[in-house]
Design a protein around this motif. Structure first.
Motif, short mmCIF file in Angstrom:
data_model
loop_
_atom_site.label_atom_id
_atom_site.label_comp_id
_atom_site.label_asym_id
_atom_site.label_seq_id
_atom_site.Cartn_x
_atom_site.Cartn_y
_atom_site.Cartn_z
N ALA A 4 0.86 -1.19 0.00
CA ALA A 4 0.00 0.00 0.00
C ALA A 4 0.89 1.23 0.00
CB ALA A 4 -0.91 0.01 1.22
N ARG A 6 1.01 5.84 -0.80
CA ARG A 6 0.26 7.07 -1.04
C ARG A 6 0.25 7.35 -2.54
NH1 ARG A 6 2.44 11.31 3.56
NH2 ARG A 6 1.80 10.09 5.35
N VAL A 26 -5.00 6.28 -1.02
CA VAL A 26 -4.08 5.17 -0.76
C VAL A 26 -4.26 4.13 -1.87
CG1 VAL A 26 -3.47 3.30 0.83
CG2 VAL A 26 -4.16 5.55 1.72
N SER A 74 -3.92 4.31 5.26
CA SER A 74 -3.42 3.03 4.72
C SER A 74 -3.80 1.89 5.65
CB SER A 74 -1.90 2.98 4.53
OG SER A 74 -1.31 4.20 4.67
N SER A 109 -6.04 -1.14 4.41
CA SER A 109 -5.46 -2.48 4.53
C SER A 109 -6.40 -3.40 5.29
CB SER A 109 -4.11 -2.42 5.27
OG SER A 109 -3.23 -1.60 4.58
#
Ligand code: URA
Length: 214
Positions: free
Chosen positions: A102, A104, A115, A142, A146
């Protein structure tokens, strides 16, 4: 929420060295301090897990003890988390592991960012204890994304978020969006700057551990 730096301990030396611009020039020491902090936080987290009575046969007799009922699953967000993750796996050496790519995306005109996620490798998480490991909790975006992606691999029965350096904004965001998560952090810093870096923080944890990226 558990904040390691609330009490004086040697872990505050690890955090101080992680921030120190002179010591940061030694990437191996930076990675090792992240790993040491991961080990200490993993130990603190081990205190809230579920244990069961077990017997161990020594050469002389049977010893009674309490051991973990189940190993947690350690989930890491690439790439900055790798040394921190190493600390966790040093402690939970029988844990299963998951990895997420992951990062930016481009900053938007409104100064925010999305993200992007392009990789996920995870075992089945159904009814397991999941420790989501990210050394820098800045906006919390993030981590939330996730976690949402991980739910495609089963619903854990317990979620623990572990972070080294955090911003109050990111902590508030996660507490609002994942209220059931238990949060363990090294320390809570002052604020996020206009580029969403933690202040005073330490800079870019991925670059400091592994070198600059394009
Ligand atoms: N990621 C980093 O590496 N540093 C920050 O300050 C925020 C996110």
């Amino acid at each position: 929420m558990f904040i390691l730096s609330s009490n004086n301990s040697i872990a505050n030396h690890f955090i101080a060295e992680l921030r120190d611009v002179q010591i940061q020039k030694d990437a191996m020491r930076f990675r090792r301090n992240m790993e040491r902090l991961g080990e200490v936080l993993a130990y603190e987290i081990s205190k809230i897990l579920v244990y069961e009575k077990t017997e161990v046969q020594s050469p002389l007799a049977i010893a009674e003890t309490e051991l973990l009922s189940n190993q947690p699953v350690l989930v890491t967000i690439l790439r900055a988390s790798l040394p921190f993750h190493q600390g966790f796996i040093n402690v939970f050496d029988k844990a299963e592991n998951a990895f997420i790519g992951a990062y930016r995306g481009k900053h938007r005109a409104d100064e925010g960012f999305d993200v992007e996620m392009d990789y996920i490798a995870s075992p089945d998480l159904t009814n397991k204890t999941v420790i989501l490991i990210d050394p820098m909790l800045a906006t919390g975006k993030s981590l939330l994304k996730s976690y949402q992606a991980l739910l495609n691999h089963g619903k854990p029965n317990k979620l623990i978020i572990a972070s080294a350096i955090t911003a109050p904004e990111g902590l508030a965001y996660l507490q609002e969006n994942i209220p059931d998560a238990e949060i363990f952090v090294g320390t809570v810093d002052k604020f996020l700057n206009e580029k969403y870096y933690i202040v005073p923080g330490l800079g870019d944890a991925g670059d400091l551990a592994f070198g600059l990226k394009l």
